[in-house]
Scaffold this motif. Structure first.
Motif, short mmCIF file in Angstrom:
data_model
loop_
_atom_site.label_atom_id
_atom_site.label_comp_id
_atom_site.label_asym_id
_atom_site.label_seq_id
_atom_site.Cartn_x
_atom_site.Cartn_y
_atom_site.Cartn_z
N ASP A 79 116.87 7.94 52.29
CA ASP A 79 116.21 6.94 52.45
C ASP A 79 117.38 5.83 52.66
O ASP A 79 118.26 5.59 52.19
N GLU A 80 117.29 5.17 53.96
CA GLU A 80 118.07 4.11 54.38
C GLU A 80 118.20 3.08 53.59
O GLU A 80 119.40 2.65 53.41
N SER A 81 117.31 2.49 53.04
CA SER A 81 117.42 1.42 51.95
C SER A 81 118.39 1.73 50.82
O SER A 81 119.32 1.26 50.25
N ALA A 82 118.19 2.91 50.32
CA ALA A 82 118.87 3.42 49.00
C ALA A 82 120.28 3.73 49.26
O ALA A 82 121.42 3.56 48.70
N SER A 83 120.64 4.52 50.60
CA SER A 83 121.62 4.79 51.06
C SER A 83 122.61 3.65 51.23
O SER A 83 123.78 3.52 50.82
N THR A 84 122.10 2.42 51.80
CA THR A 84 122.75 1.36 52.00
C THR A 84 123.07 0.63 50.65
O THR A 84 124.24 0.02 50.70
N ARG A 85 122.25 0.83 49.71
CA ARG A 85 122.69 0.25 48.59
C ARG A 85 123.90 0.81 47.87
O ARG A 85 125.00 0.29 47.53
N LEU A 86 124.37 2.36 48.20
CA LEU A 86 125.19 3.08 47.48
C LEU A 86 126.31 2.46 48.35
O LEU A 86 127.55 2.34 47.70
N GLU A 87 126.41 2.16 49.61
CA GLU A 87 127.51 1.99 50.41
C GLU A 87 127.90 0.48 49.89
O GLU A 87 129.11 0.46 49.92
N VAL A 88 127.09 -0.24 49.68
CA VAL A 88 127.32 -1.85 49.32
C VAL A 88 128.08 -1.73 48.06
O VAL A 88 129.02 -2.51 47.75
N ARG A 116 122.27 10.81 60.96
CA ARG A 116 122.21 9.85 61.94
C ARG A 116 123.06 8.90 61.49
O ARG A 116 123.12 8.26 60.31
N GLU A 117 123.89 8.33 62.22
CA GLU A 117 124.84 7.24 61.93
C GLU A 117 124.20 5.71 61.68
O GLU A 117 123.57 5.44 62.77
N VAL A 118 124.68 5.11 60.64
CA VAL A 118 124.04 3.79 60.39
C VAL A 118 125.23 2.73 60.33
O VAL A 118 125.91 2.88 59.71
N THR A 119 125.17 1.58 61.05
CA THR A 119 126.08 0.47 60.70
C THR A 119 125.36 -0.64 60.33
O THR A 119 124.50 -1.01 60.71
N ASP A 120 126.11 -1.06 59.35
CA ASP A 120 125.46 -2.45 58.42
C ASP A 120 126.38 -3.34 58.07
O ASP A 120 127.66 -2.99 58.07
N GLN A 121 125.87 -4.53 57.84
CA GLN A 121 126.82 -5.64 57.34
C GLN A 121 126.15 -6.66 56.72
O GLN A 121 124.86 -6.74 57.01
N ALA A 122 126.79 -7.45 55.92
CA ALA A 122 126.20 -8.48 55.17
C ALA A 122 125.00 -8.12 54.61
O ALA A 122 123.86 -8.93 54.42
N ARG A 123 125.00 -6.93 53.60
CA ARG A 123 123.88 -6.72 52.99
C ARG A 123 124.18 -7.06 51.60
O ARG A 123 125.14 -6.83 50.91
N ALA A 124 123.00 -7.42 50.94
CA ALA A 124 123.17 -8.07 49.44
C ALA A 124 123.44 -6.64 48.60
O ALA A 124 123.34 -5.49 48.89
N TYR A 125 123.77 -7.31 47.26
CA TYR A 125 124.40 -6.06 46.34
C TYR A 125 123.13 -5.34 46.11
O TYR A 125 123.56 -3.97 45.44
N HIS A 126 121.97 -5.77 45.71
CA HIS A 126 120.72 -5.17 45.28
C HIS A 126 121.13 -4.47 43.78
O HIS A 126 120.81 -3.34 43.38
N SER A 127 122.08 -4.91 43.10
CA SER A 127 122.21 -4.69 41.63
C SER A 127 122.89 -5.76 40.94
O SER A 127 123.96 -6.28 41.48
N GLY A 159 130.46 -10.81 53.57
CA GLY A 159 131.54 -10.23 54.22
C GLY A 159 131.75 -8.54 54.46
O GLY A 159 132.64 -8.15 54.91
N ASN A 160 130.57 -7.96 53.74
CA ASN A 160 130.71 -6.43 53.93
C ASN A 160 130.53 -5.97 55.21
O ASN A 160 129.41 -6.68 55.92
N SER A 161 130.88 -4.76 55.59
CA SER A 161 130.66 -4.11 56.81
C SER A 161 131.06 -2.64 56.69
O SER A 161 132.05 -2.41 55.88
N PHE A 162 130.18 -1.63 57.06
CA PHE A 162 130.45 -0.32 56.80
C PHE A 162 129.48 0.55 57.71
O PHE A 162 128.48 0.09 58.18
N THR A 163 129.90 1.87 57.95
CA THR A 163 129.22 2.69 58.71
C THR A 163 129.10 4.07 57.91
O THR A 163 130.12 4.41 57.19
#
Length: 455
Positions: free
Chosen positions: A277-286, A330-341, A308-312
């Motif tokens: 799940d992209e949403s959950a995976s993004t949280r782990l990266e954040v 699939r490679e996902v690049t994201d930035q400025a994502r909230a903490y969700h915790s 200020g966050n940015s990750f792939t």
């Protein structure tokens, strides 16, 4: 018309407060949680109701209210320290504009929570504040529950009293708050004296609990499902026949499954398959980014430092079925994502000291409520059963919040600090009861009469 009704209600309470200043404290709790200025469509939106109620509550206590029985607790001291630290980190925040915007409401949440226990010097006042708190959250829960029943729900689609996506009007936050409120509803229905236990009170309480349970379904918030599970586990702590209650809970769960919206059940299934799940995976990266950021910036980056966050990263995608399944990445690049915790929110924004202060508040609240529970437990001949039940309700509400806070950034939401303020007030009253802090003869007589009535 709506603006006029809301304005008249608030004006009447403000007028009544000149005779009973404590009403202004209750008014602020209502305004802070419900935000009536956002419900209207006309002139009421231009009024600074929150500021007016805040000033009235504080000035009313200082100038007009009695101070007898008011005591400053260690919880309030930690709140004050956290407030000062948040102010310090805001001055040096990485994103000044956004940091000061968040500070504008955070400082009021913490300051009011530190001030609130001073006004809740009697059990009647504490119960009144609990009633207003529960009904204020219930206003949103009832609205959302009705809309859910009639098919108005869906992830990101359920509109509560106000069409916005922040604070208590955000789905995951409201789901957590709604479920955390259920133990308080049980307490007020069972031990309340403002609205004494009666079949009419229980009817409303059961309906309100049902509305709260519907909020996670209407919002499609996975956090809400986790909070419901925690609530049922805590419920087993209170009942006599635990295995029977657990069995009934399982039966009700499976009986309800066919009636749940397909969209909701599909979204809940992603809890088990979170890695894809992209949403959950993004949280782990954040969260990984936040830990690294805190190591490099021990004092945190101030409010909204997540910008200020940015990750792939890569997420797995499954194609086909059975033996023909094929996993690709699939490679996902994201930035400025909230903490969700909430925990990572505090760590990233306030650093290690801020996290220590925040966790100290939570741990102290749990400890104090458990201390009251043990002293007022069933084995004590001179127990105060109402105080036992209130401590249990506040502790369970906090536990539900702490679990929900794992997945939602609600560390500085006002309803959280109000809960902590209730705990501080109950602790102060219990200390006065059990450790010899004397009341005036009139206040002591009233306390004795209320204790006899609850026995």
């Amino acid at each position: 018309m709506r603006d006029i009704v809301l304005f008249l209600f608030i004006a009447i309470v403000l007028a009544m407060g000149f005779k009973r200043p404590f009403l202004w404290v209750l008014l602020y709790i209502y305004v802070d949680i419900v935000s009536p200025q956002l419900i209207g469509w006309g002139f009421i939106r231009s009024l600074h109701l929150s500021l007016v109620a805040f000033i009235a509550a504080f000035v009313g206590y200082v100038l007009l209210d009695s101070k007898e029985g008011s005591r400053f607790t260690i919880t309030q001291a930690i709140m004050a320290a956290l407030l000062v630290w948040c102010g310090y980190t805001t001055i040096g925040a990485a994103f000044q504009e956004f940091a000061w915007a968040k500070w504008d409401w955070v400082w009021k949440s913490i300051f009011f929570a530190a001030f609130l226990p001073l006004t809740l010097r009697t059990r009647l006042r504490l119960e009144a504040a609990l009633v207003v708190f529960v009904l204020s959250i219930g206003a949103n829960a009832i609205t959302g529950g009705i809309k859910t029943v009639f098919g108005g729900g869906g992830y990101g689609q359920l509109v509560l009293l106000v069409q916005m996506d922040s604070g208590l009007y955000e789905g995951s936050i409201m789901s957590t708050a709604a479920i955390a409120t259920i133990p308080l509803i049980f307490f007020l229905a069972r031990r309340g004296t403002i609205f004494p236990s009666h079949w009419t009170v229980w009817t409303f309480a059961v309906a309100l609990i049902a509305a709260c349970m519907l909020i996670p379904i209407g919002t499609g918030a996975r956090t809400g499902l986790v909070c419901i599970a925690v609530f049922f586990v805590l419920l087993l702590r209170q009942v006599k026949y635990r295995f029977l209650m657990a069995g009934l809970g399982g039966v009700l769960f499976f009986a309800a499954l066919p009636f749940l919206p397909a969209e909701y059940t599909q979204r809940m299934e992603t809890i088990a398959g979170f890695r894809s799940d992209e949403s959950a995976s993004t949280r782990l990266e954040v969260w990984r980014w936040t830990v690294d950021y805190a190591k490099a910036n021990p004092t945190g980056g101030g409010f909204d430092a997540y910008r200020g966050n940015s990750f792939t990263y890569e997420i797995p995608e499954i194609e086909g079925e059975g033996n023909n399944r094929r996993i690709t990445y699939r490679e996902v690049t994201d930035q400025a994502r909230a903490y969700h915790s909430s925990y990572f929110e505090v760590l990233g924004e306030q650093g290690w000291l801020g996290l220590f202060l925040w966790l100290s508040l939570q741990g102290l609240g749990l400890y104090q409520m458990e201390r009251i529970r043990r002293r007022e437990g069933p084995k004590r001949a001179d127990r105060d059963i109402a105080m036992f039940d209130m401590a249990t309700a506040l502790q369970h509400a906090q536990i539900i919040f702490l679990v929900g806070a794992l997945f939602v950034g609600i560390a500085f939401q006002s309803f959280v600090f109000i809960l902590l303020a209730f705990q501080a007030a109950l602790w102060s009253q219990w200390r006065r009861l059990r450790h010899g802090f004397k009341l005036s003869p009139a206040a002591q007589k009233l306390a004795d009469a209320r204790r006899e009535a609850m026995a």
